[in-house]
Design an enzyme around this catalytic site. Structure first.
Site, mmCIF file in Angstrom:
data_model
loop_
_atom_site.group_PDB
_atom_site.id
_atom_site.type_symbol
_atom_site.label_atom_id
_atom_site.label_comp_id
_atom_site.label_asym_id
_atom_site.label_seq_id
_atom_site.Cartn_x
_atom_site.Cartn_y
_atom_site.Cartn_z
ATOM 1 N N GLN A 30 -5.000 -4.497 -5.456
ATOM 2 C CA GLN A 30 -6.001 -3.450 -5.686
ATOM 3 C C GLN A 30 -7.116 -3.980 -6.569
ATOM 4 O O GLN A 30 -8.299 -3.721 -6.307
ATOM 5 C CB GLN A 30 -5.340 -2.218 -6.314
ATOM 6 C CG GLN A 30 -4.408 -1.505 -5.335
ATOM 7 C CD GLN A 30 -3.705 -0.307 -5.936
ATOM 8 O OE1 GLN A 30 -3.795 -0.051 -7.135
ATOM 9 N NE2 GLN A 30 -2.986 0.431 -5.101
ATOM 10 N N ASP A 83 6.233 -2.831 -3.175
ATOM 11 C CA ASP A 83 6.469 -1.412 -2.880
ATOM 12 C C ASP A 83 7.852 -1.171 -2.271
ATOM 13 O O ASP A 83 8.273 -0.026 -2.118
ATOM 14 C CB ASP A 83 5.398 -0.884 -1.911
ATOM 15 C CG ASP A 83 4.036 -0.791 -2.579
ATOM 16 O OD1 ASP A 83 3.974 -0.776 -3.826
ATOM 17 O OD2 ASP A 83 3.022 -0.735 -1.856
ATOM 18 N N ARG A 128 8.339 6.989 -2.791
ATOM 19 C CA ARG A 128 9.277 5.909 -2.449
ATOM 20 C C ARG A 128 10.639 6.091 -3.129
ATOM 21 O O ARG A 128 11.655 5.592 -2.641
ATOM 22 C CB ARG A 128 8.665 4.554 -2.780
ATOM 23 C CG ARG A 128 7.367 4.314 -2.002
ATOM 24 C CD ARG A 128 7.022 2.857 -1.837
ATOM 25 N NE ARG A 128 5.619 2.686 -1.484
ATOM 26 C CZ ARG A 128 5.109 2.879 -0.256
ATOM 27 N NH1 ARG A 128 5.896 3.210 0.741
ATOM 28 N NH2 ARG A 128 3.821 2.712 -0.036
HETATM 29 C C1 S3P Z 1 -1.943 -1.884 -2.574
HETATM 30 C C2 S3P Z 1 -1.616 -2.794 -3.551
HETATM 31 C C3 S3P Z 1 -0.416 -2.676 -4.389
HETATM 32 C C4 S3P Z 1 0.583 -1.690 -3.819
HETATM 33 C C5 S3P Z 1 -0.088 -0.423 -3.374
HETATM 34 C C6 S3P Z 1 -1.099 -0.717 -2.293
HETATM 35 C C7 S3P Z 1 -3.178 -2.094 -1.785
HETATM 36 O O1 S3P Z 1 -0.801 -2.226 -5.688
HETATM 37 O O2 S3P Z 1 1.581 -1.395 -4.775
HETATM 38 O O3 S3P Z 1 0.870 0.503 -2.874
HETATM 39 O O4 S3P Z 1 -3.369 -1.398 -0.764
HETATM 40 O O5 S3P Z 1 -3.994 -2.956 -2.160
HETATM 41 P P1 S3P Z 1 -1.210 -3.254 -6.879
HETATM 42 O O6 S3P Z 1 -2.442 -3.943 -6.511
HETATM 43 O O7 S3P Z 1 -1.388 -2.361 -8.080
HETATM 44 O O8 S3P Z 1 -0.023 -4.161 -7.009
#
Ligand code: S3P
Length: 433
Positions: free
Chosen positions: A169, A315, A388
């Protein structure tokens, strides 16, 4: 408050199909919205999280035509075509929606405010705001959390940024801001994380360079509308992958699962635990590899999960804790402190639920040790509004001698509408009420 009452079950069978990938669905709306021309999306995940993104982009002037549950057309407004939303953008429960939007909005000429539900309002946003500020963005958080206000800046400039935590993210937010920045933006990751943003940007005609842990793009490039076929979400498939290992009948298959190598840690971890699984590859969809995965009841054994696999299964860890409860011996997860800042503190909440069901475990700051191989007793667990967690404890019914009641399950709709029907269709016994 909705709950699941889950009766013990002993076998799962048939062919299961899960809805579209959440990460890819969010990105299809965002990139479609700032592209020129139309983007046709098929296999879209019409879950609460992705619909929050869709409504936010509609509020910024993007026309989205929904043809049916999973097909839509995004009429892109071009890189500089979004308009001021005229309302606070409510991203609900969706971390991906708010964090990626912060990056994209940092480059706009209007002010916007983003917020979400009580879970999202307790999650850290400075990890995104800080690097964006160093690009010149003007961002205010509320003590590090949402609501977040993004004001127009004097102009963004590209940066070189080493991510302190492995986070797709944060990486994606910086890359999206980089589209609006002068010069090059480079992000280096401490460990590989999902690369859907990079892949989809390429699908929209951009040049994005990846060199080992480094991703680089040059600002000002225009995106061209594209066709996006969204594969099934491996994070939703995860519940049935574990179910298959615990209780799969001959021929149990989870179909059409995205197997992007930055997402397949669960397959590696289950294989290390002794799972008998076979991956039947299909033609790729929208630049993403896809497969049907066949599983059968396997004698799982406890392992020390390699930390390098943790970001690739981030996840899926809650349901992997259930696999660990069904494995002989001890399974140790470490290097997973990020679980504490997800939709709930997934380490603490899972440890509490496992304890309530009679699974011995020991929590660490960055992981958990689970003693597997015992039957679970029935009992009541708290999902803390985390989708989840609710789904992971539903799968635990394959190990239980009594009914499991999972409380606070509404948010399953954020990622997996139809979960109960899918679960009941393959042999689980879930009553939602
Ligand atoms: C996601 C990145 C992950 C994941 C989230 C979706 C994404 O989060 O846990 O459910 O779509 O880029 P983080 O970047 O905080 O690890």
């Amino acid at each position: 408050m909705q709950s699941y009452r889950v009766q013990p079950a002993s076998v799962v069978k048939g062919r299961v199909r899960v809805p579209g990938d959440k990460s890819i669905s969010h990105r299809s709306i965002m990139l479609g919205g700032i592209a020129s021309g139309r983007t046709e999306v098929r296999g879209f995940l019409a879950s609460a999280d992705c619909l929050a993104t869709l409504e936010a982009f509609r509020a910024m002037g993007v026309q989205v035509d929904r043809h049916d549950e999973t097909s839509l057309t995004v009429h892109g407004r071009g890189l500089h075509g979004l308009r001021a939303p005229g309302q606070v953008l409510d991203m609900g429960n969706a971390g991906t929606a708010i964090r990626l939007s912060m990056g994209l909005l940092a480059g706009q000429r209007f002010e916007s405010t983003l917020t979400g539900d009580s879970s999202l309002r307790s999650r850290p946003m400075e990890r995104v705001a800080k690097p964006l500020r160093s690009m010149g963005a003007n961002i205010l958080t509320t003590e590090g959390k949402p609501p977040v206000t993004v004001r127009p800046s004097a102009g963004l400039r590209g940066i070189e940024y080493a991510l302190p935590v492995a986070s797709a993210q944060v990486k994606s937010a910086i890359l999206l801001a980089g589209l609006y920045a002068q010069g090059q933006t480079t992000v280096t990751e401490p460990a590989p994380t999902r690369d859907h943003t990079e892949r989809m940007l390429r699908g929209f005609g951009l040049s994005v360079d990846t060199d080992g842990p480094r991703v680089r793009l040059t600002g000002g490039q225009a995106l061209q509308g594209a066709q996006v076929q969204v594969p099934g979400d491996i994070s939703s498939a995860a519940f049935f992958l574990v179910a298959g290992c615990l209780a799969g009948a001959e021929g149990f298959v989870v179909e059409n699962v995205g197997i992007n190598p930055t997402r397949t840690g669960i397959l590696d971890i289950l294989s290390l635990m002794g799972a008998e699984l076979r991956v039947h590859e299909r033609p790729s969809q929208g630049g993403e590899p896809v497969a049907d995965i066949e599983l059968r009841r396997s004698s799982l054994k406890g392992i020390a999960v390699p930390e390098s696999l943790v970001p690739l299964a981030i996840d899926e860890l809650p349901v992997l804790f259930i696999a660990a409860a069904g494995a002989s011996g001890e399974t140790v997860f470490s290097g997973a402190a990020e679980l504490r800042v997800k939709e709930s503190d997934r380490l603490a909440v899972m440890a509490d639920g496992l304890t309530r069901l009679g699974v011995p475990n020991e929590l660490a700051p960055d992981g958990i040790r689970i003693e597997g191989g015992h039957r679970l007793k029935g009992g009541e667990i708290e999902s803390h509004g985390d989708h989840r967690i609710a789904m992971a404890f539903t799968i635990a019914s394959l190990l239980a001698d009594g009914p499991i009641v999972a409380r606070d399950t509404e948010n399953v709709a954020t990622s997996f509408p139809g979960f109960v029907a899918t679960a009941n269709g393959c042999g689980l016994d879930v009553l939602a009420g």
